[in-house]
Design a protein around this motif. Structure first.
Motif, short mmCIF file in Angstrom:
data_model
loop_
_atom_site.label_atom_id
_atom_site.label_comp_id
_atom_site.label_asym_id
_atom_site.label_seq_id
_atom_site.Cartn_x
_atom_site.Cartn_y
_atom_site.Cartn_z
N UNK A 77 42.08 43.22 37.12
CA UNK A 77 40.97 44.11 37.37
C UNK A 77 40.72 44.23 38.88
N UNK A 78 40.81 43.13 39.58
CA UNK A 78 40.62 43.15 41.03
C UNK A 78 41.67 44.02 41.69
N UNK A 79 42.91 43.94 41.22
CA UNK A 79 43.97 44.79 41.76
C UNK A 79 43.67 46.26 41.55
N UNK A 80 43.20 46.61 40.37
CA UNK A 80 42.89 48.02 40.09
C UNK A 80 41.77 48.51 40.99
N UNK A 81 40.75 47.70 41.19
CA UNK A 81 39.64 48.09 42.04
C UNK A 81 40.11 48.27 43.49
#
Length: 68
Positions: free
Chosen positions: A1-5
Motif C-alpha cells: 500500500x505504501x508503494x502504491x501511495x
C-alpha cells in the motif's frame, strides 16, 4: 500500500522492491524455463499458492482490480 501511495504521488524513489517467493525447482524459479514436472507441481503448487494467497487477495481487493 505504501508503494502504491508513493507511486501515485510521483515519489518513485520511495517505491521499494517486492519480496519474491520461489523454490529452486524447475518451473518455480523467476526465469523462463519449462514448467514443473507433474510430480513437482503436486508438491510445490499448494505451497506456492499458500505463500502468495495474502498478496493475491490484497491486489484482488484493490479498486479496478477486475477491470480488463
Amino acid at each position: 500500500e505504501t508503494n502504491q501511495q508513493a507511486a501515485l504521488a510521483g515519489r518513485t524513489a520511495d517505491v521499494r522492491g517486492q519480496p519474491s517467493i520461489g523454490f529452486d525447482v524447475q518451473g518455480y524459479r523467476e526465469q523462463e524455463e519449462p514448467g514443473p514436472s507433474p510430480e513437482d507441481r503436486e508438491i510445490y503448487q499448494p505451497l506456492y499458492d499458500l505463500l502468495w494467497s495474502e498478496r493475491s487477495a490484497y491486489y484482488a481487493a484493490q479498486p479496478g482490480a477486475n477491470l480488463g
